[in-house]
Write a protein that holds these residues in place. Sequence first.
Motif, PDB file in Angstrom:
ATOM      1  N   ASP A   1     -34.687  55.956  -4.233  1.00  0.00           N
ATOM      2  CA  ASP A   1     -33.909  55.213  -3.227  1.00  0.00           C
ATOM      3  C   ASP A   1     -32.448  55.153  -3.666  1.00  0.00           C
ATOM      4  OD1 ASP A   1     -32.907  53.275  -1.422  1.00  0.00           O
ATOM      5  OD2 ASP A   1     -34.857  52.278  -1.341  1.00  0.00           O
ATOM      6  N   ILE A   2     -31.544  55.652  -2.802  1.00  0.00           N
ATOM      7  CA  ILE A   2     -30.132  55.697  -3.211  1.00  0.00           C
ATOM      8  C   ILE A   2     -29.274  54.653  -2.491  1.00  0.00           C
ATOM      9  CG2 ILE A   2     -30.233  58.126  -3.911  1.00  0.00           C
ATOM     10  CD1 ILE A   2     -28.745  58.776  -1.243  1.00  0.00           C
ATOM     11  N   HIS A   3     -29.890  53.721  -1.781  1.00  0.00           N
ATOM     12  CA  HIS A   3     -29.112  52.670  -1.105  1.00  0.00           C
ATOM     13  C   HIS A   3     -28.544  51.722  -2.165  1.00  0.00           C
ATOM     14  CE1 HIS A   3     -31.696  54.155   2.151  1.00  0.00           C
ATOM     15  NE2 HIS A   3     -30.683  53.824   2.937  1.00  0.00           N
ATOM     16  N   GLU A   4     -27.214  51.623  -2.195  1.00  0.00           N
ATOM     17  CA  GLU A   4     -26.627  50.864  -3.316  1.00  0.00           C
ATOM     18  C   GLU A   4     -25.838  49.628  -2.900  1.00  0.00           C
ATOM     19  OE1 GLU A   4     -22.783  53.854  -3.700  1.00  0.00           O
ATOM     20  OE2 GLU A   4     -23.460  52.774  -5.460  1.00  0.00           O
ATOM     21  N   ILE A   5     -25.496  49.506  -1.617  1.00  0.00           N
ATOM     22  CA  ILE A   5     -24.533  48.469  -1.221  1.00  0.00           C
ATOM     23  C   ILE A   5     -25.106  47.053  -1.407  1.00  0.00           C
ATOM     24  CG2 ILE A   5     -23.134  47.598   0.705  1.00  0.00           C
ATOM     25  CD1 ILE A   5     -23.206  50.646   1.693  1.00  0.00           C
TER      26      ILE A   5
ATOM     27  N   VAL B   1     -25.183  50.587  13.274  1.00  0.00           N
ATOM     28  CA  VAL B   1     -25.376  52.020  13.001  1.00  0.00           C
ATOM     29  C   VAL B   1     -26.838  52.287  12.619  1.00  0.00           C
ATOM     30  CG1 VAL B   1     -24.709  53.946  11.485  1.00  0.00           C
ATOM     31  CG2 VAL B   1     -22.967  52.389  12.357  1.00  0.00           C
ATOM     32  N   GLY B   2     -27.405  51.392  11.799  1.00  0.00           N
ATOM     33  CA  GLY B   2     -28.816  51.540  11.400  1.00  0.00           C
ATOM     34  C   GLY B   2     -29.732  51.536  12.617  1.00  0.00           C
ATOM     35  N   ASP B   3     -29.463  50.613  13.559  1.00  0.00           N
ATOM     36  CA  ASP B   3     -30.300  50.523  14.767  1.00  0.00           C
ATOM     37  C   ASP B   3     -30.166  51.789  15.614  1.00  0.00           C
ATOM     38  OD1 ASP B   3     -31.049  48.060  13.949  1.00  0.00           O
ATOM     39  OD2 ASP B   3     -29.753  46.933  15.338  1.00  0.00           O
TER      40      ASP B   3
HETATM   41 CO1  B1M Z   1     -30.413  54.656   5.000  1.00  0.00          CO
HETATM   42  N1  B1M Z   1     -31.990  53.901   5.867  1.00  0.00           N
HETATM   43  N2  B1M Z   1     -31.388  56.284   4.687  1.00  0.00           N
HETATM   44  N3  B1M Z   1     -28.734  55.251   4.291  1.00  0.00           N
HETATM   45  N4  B1M Z   1     -29.601  53.056   5.723  1.00  0.00           N
HETATM   46  C1  B1M Z   1     -31.898  52.440   6.284  1.00  0.00           C
HETATM   47  C2  B1M Z   1     -32.427  51.536   5.166  1.00  0.00           C
HETATM   48  C3  B1M Z   1     -32.826  52.420   7.587  1.00  0.00           C
HETATM   49  C4  B1M Z   1     -33.484  51.058   7.854  1.00  0.00           C
HETATM   50  C5  B1M Z   1     -32.017  52.935   8.801  1.00  0.00           C
HETATM   51  C6  B1M Z   1     -32.834  52.954  10.072  1.00  0.00           C
HETATM   52  O1  B1M Z   1     -33.577  53.879  10.296  1.00  0.00           O
HETATM   53  N5  B1M Z   1     -32.714  51.917  10.893  1.00  0.00           N
HETATM   54  C7  B1M Z   1     -33.867  53.552   7.229  1.00  0.00           C
HETATM   55  C8  B1M Z   1     -35.131  53.089   6.477  1.00  0.00           C
HETATM   56  C9  B1M Z   1     -36.365  53.136   7.339  1.00  0.00           C
HETATM   57  C10 B1M Z   1     -37.553  52.646   6.592  1.00  0.00           C
HETATM   58  O2  B1M Z   1     -37.851  53.000   5.488  1.00  0.00           O
HETATM   59  N6  B1M Z   1     -38.262  51.755   7.241  1.00  0.00           N
HETATM   60  C11 B1M Z   1     -33.007  54.494   6.404  1.00  0.00           C
HETATM   61  C12 B1M Z   1     -33.312  55.865   6.184  1.00  0.00           C
HETATM   62  C13 B1M Z   1     -34.502  56.429   6.960  1.00  0.00           C
HETATM   63  C14 B1M Z   1     -32.554  56.669   5.316  1.00  0.00           C
HETATM   64  C15 B1M Z   1     -32.824  58.153   4.952  1.00  0.00           C
HETATM   65  C16 B1M Z   1     -34.300  58.515   4.693  1.00  0.00           C
HETATM   66  C17 B1M Z   1     -32.188  59.010   6.071  1.00  0.00           C
HETATM   67  C18 B1M Z   1     -32.442  60.494   5.947  1.00  0.00           C
HETATM   68  O3  B1M Z   1     -32.038  61.107   4.988  1.00  0.00           O
HETATM   69  N7  B1M Z   1     -33.107  61.032   6.934  1.00  0.00           N
HETATM   70  C19 B1M Z   1     -31.964  58.303   3.658  1.00  0.00           C
HETATM   71  C20 B1M Z   1     -32.765  57.944   2.394  1.00  0.00           C
HETATM   72  C21 B1M Z   1     -32.017  58.272   1.144  1.00  0.00           C
HETATM   73  C22 B1M Z   1     -32.718  57.728  -0.087  1.00  0.00           C
HETATM   74  O4  B1M Z   1     -32.516  56.590  -0.445  1.00  0.00           O
HETATM   75  N8  B1M Z   1     -33.547  58.550  -0.707  1.00  0.00           N
HETATM   76  C23 B1M Z   1     -30.910  57.264   3.899  1.00  0.00           C
HETATM   77  C24 B1M Z   1     -29.610  57.380   3.405  1.00  0.00           C
HETATM   78  C25 B1M Z   1     -28.604  56.468   3.639  1.00  0.00           C
HETATM   79  C26 B1M Z   1     -27.143  56.698   3.233  1.00  0.00           C
HETATM   80  C27 B1M Z   1     -26.999  57.362   1.865  1.00  0.00           C
HETATM   81  C28 B1M Z   1     -26.531  57.605   4.264  1.00  0.00           C
HETATM   82  C29 B1M Z   1     -26.533  55.250   3.389  1.00  0.00           C
HETATM   83  C30 B1M Z   1     -26.488  54.465   2.050  1.00  0.00           C
HETATM   84  C31 B1M Z   1     -25.117  54.566   1.391  1.00  0.00           C
HETATM   85  C32 B1M Z   1     -25.039  53.791   0.106  1.00  0.00           C
HETATM   86  O5  B1M Z   1     -25.742  52.828  -0.175  1.00  0.00           O
HETATM   87  N9  B1M Z   1     -24.130  54.254  -0.724  1.00  0.00           N
HETATM   88  C33 B1M Z   1     -27.549  54.573   4.292  1.00  0.00           C
HETATM   89  C34 B1M Z   1     -27.296  53.367   4.999  1.00  0.00           C
HETATM   90  C35 B1M Z   1     -25.852  52.875   4.980  1.00  0.00           C
HETATM   91  C36 B1M Z   1     -28.320  52.655   5.673  1.00  0.00           C
HETATM   92  C37 B1M Z   1     -28.203  51.352   6.512  1.00  0.00           C
HETATM   93  C38 B1M Z   1     -27.554  51.734   7.837  1.00  0.00           C
HETATM   94  C39 B1M Z   1     -27.424  50.205   5.883  1.00  0.00           C
HETATM   95  C40 B1M Z   1     -27.881  49.776   4.490  1.00  0.00           C
HETATM   96  C41 B1M Z   1     -26.850  48.811   3.932  1.00  0.00           C
HETATM   97  O6  B1M Z   1     -26.025  49.176   3.098  1.00  0.00           O
HETATM   98  N10 B1M Z   1     -26.844  47.566   4.461  1.00  0.00           N
HETATM   99  C42 B1M Z   1     -29.731  50.941   6.668  1.00  0.00           C
HETATM  100  C43 B1M Z   1     -30.037  50.204   7.958  1.00  0.00           C
HETATM  101  C44 B1M Z   1     -29.846  48.704   7.799  1.00  0.00           C
HETATM  102  O7  B1M Z   1     -30.190  48.125   6.771  1.00  0.00           O
HETATM  103  N11 B1M Z   1     -29.379  48.074   8.823  1.00  0.00           N
HETATM  104  C45 B1M Z   1     -30.434  52.200   6.353  1.00  0.00           C
HETATM  105  C46 B1M Z   1     -25.842  46.541   4.102  1.00  0.00           C
HETATM  106  C47 B1M Z   1     -26.319  45.773   2.861  1.00  0.00           C
HETATM  107  C48 B1M Z   1     -25.314  44.663   2.546  1.00  0.00           C
HETATM  108  O8  B1M Z   1     -27.559  45.179   3.198  1.00  0.00           O
HETATM  109  O9  B1M Z   1     -28.864  46.732   1.654  1.00  0.00           O
HETATM  110  O10 B1M Z   1     -30.073  45.175   3.275  1.00  0.00           O
HETATM  111  P1  B1M Z   1     -28.922  45.437   2.368  1.00  0.00           P
HETATM  112  O11 B1M Z   1     -28.872  44.304   1.236  1.00  0.00           O
HETATM  113  C49 B1M Z   1     -28.889  42.922   1.552  1.00  0.00           C
HETATM  114  C50 B1M Z   1     -30.315  42.328   1.578  1.00  0.00           C
HETATM  115  O12 B1M Z   1     -31.322  43.258   1.900  1.00  0.00           O
HETATM  116  C51 B1M Z   1     -30.473  41.680   0.243  1.00  0.00           C
HETATM  117  O13 B1M Z   1     -29.157  41.250  -0.076  1.00  0.00           O
HETATM  118  C52 B1M Z   1     -28.217  42.237   0.372  1.00  0.00           C
HETATM  119  C53 B1M Z   1     -26.918  41.531   0.694  1.00  0.00           C
HETATM  120  O14 B1M Z   1     -27.086  40.484   1.603  1.00  0.00           O
HETATM  121  N12 B1M Z   1     -30.963  42.446  -0.899  1.00  0.00           N
HETATM  122  C54 B1M Z   1     -31.557  41.810  -1.949  1.00  0.00           C
HETATM  123  C55 B1M Z   1     -30.882  43.759  -1.187  1.00  0.00           C
HETATM  124  N13 B1M Z   1     -31.410  43.999  -2.367  1.00  0.00           N
HETATM  125  C56 B1M Z   1     -31.825  42.835  -2.886  1.00  0.00           C
HETATM  126  C57 B1M Z   1     -32.430  42.509  -4.092  1.00  0.00           C
HETATM  127  C58 B1M Z   1     -32.768  41.160  -4.341  1.00  0.00           C
HETATM  128  C59 B1M Z   1     -32.506  40.185  -3.400  1.00  0.00           C
HETATM  129  C60 B1M Z   1     -31.892  40.478  -2.198  1.00  0.00           C
HETATM  130  O15 B1M Z   1     -33.351  40.752  -5.481  1.00  0.00           O
HETATM  131  C61 B1M Z   1     -33.573  41.670  -6.498  1.00  0.00           C
END
Ligand code: B1M
Length: 215
Positions: free
Chosen positions: A103-107, A50-52
């Motif tokens: 930043d509101i990403h919480e998962i 979905v992110g891609d």
């Molecule tokens: Co947003 N978002 N999002 N989003 N979102 C991304 C991050 C994005 C990459 C999508 C994309 O365009 N491909 C992009 C960022 C682009 C960039 O900055 N380069 C993006 C964007 C642009 C946005 C908005 C700006 C969209 C908009 O409004 N136009 C907006 C920003 C809001 C804000 O924060 N102010 C936004 C909003 C959202 C939702 C609210 C809709 C939702 C979040 C829901 C929630 O968390 N309750 C959301 C989602 C779901 C995503 C994607 C699709 C998935 C994130 C996720 O949960 N991944 C994401 C794309 C992607 O990552 N593929 C995207 C699953 C999770 C298990 O992985 O969070 O990476 P992750 O955590 C991993 C590792 O990173 C690591 O361990 C975790 C588990 O293995 N890790 C750590 C994380 N934190 C760590 C800390 C550590 C160590 C490891 O030590 C302290």
Amino acid sequence: MSEELFKQMAESVIDGDPDQAQALAQKALDTGVDPLEAINKGFVMGVNYVGDQFSCGNMFLPELVMAGEAMKAAVAVLEPELHKRGTERKMLGKVVLCTVEGDIHEIGKTLVGTMLSATGFQVFDMGVDVPVMKVVEKAREVSADIVAMSALLTTTMVHQKDVIEALEDVGMRSKVKVMVGGAPVTQEWVKQIGADGYSEDAIGAARIAKQLLGV
Ligand code: B1M
């Protein structure tokens, strides 16, 4: 069997269907699938897709929101089991955890918290969008051993640096280790901002936390 289940899990996130995601997470537990594998090989595949699609303009914000909701629903079912599987029970140290300001990403952050507490750390999860000085105040209040910060946006990761600078300003930097993570974080960024540790995933985060404290 598991491969088919993983595929359905990914699809439930792509479809933005929290009920289905929850049911599949429960099915994983009922059939003895490892909860972390269910997250990494199943649900995360969907959220990455979905992110891609979102970045190429093929999917839009409502789909991103629903994918996040589905992912959260699944993780909520799997989390208690992840906790239970934590083997070490000795308290290893105190960690103040948050997603940075703006930043509101919480998962991912929540998963990191789960793995840290399952490993034996006492985790103070401050949630998302946490202002710089609130992190510093909490670290002082609880005498944290580690400050752990997640950032998912290139625009917000800079606040990881701000927290490190604030810890320096108040004279706490030498007393606390700083770990950072999140999709845009790289080893180079870690070096640039002077953090102590970084991991790409939640399991690695627990390993690095132990290394940092030598426990
Ligand atoms: Co947003 N978002 N999002 N989003 N979102 C991304 C991050 C994005 C990459 C999508 C994309 O365009 N491909 C992009 C960022 C682009 C960039 O900055 N380069 C993006 C964007 C642009 C946005 C908005 C700006 C969209 C908009 O409004 N136009 C907006 C920003 C809001 C804000 O924060 N102010 C936004 C909003 C959202 C939702 C609210 C809709 C939702 C979040 C829901 C929630 O968390 N309750 C959301 C989602 C779901 C995503 C994607 C699709 C998935 C994130 C996720 O949960 N991944 C994401 C794309 C992607 O990552 N593929 C995207 C699953 C999770 C298990 O992985 O969070 O990476 P992750 O955590 C991993 C590792 O990173 C690591 O361990 C975790 C588990 O293995 N890790 C750590 C994380 N934190 C760590 C800390 C550590 C160590 C490891 O030590 C302290």
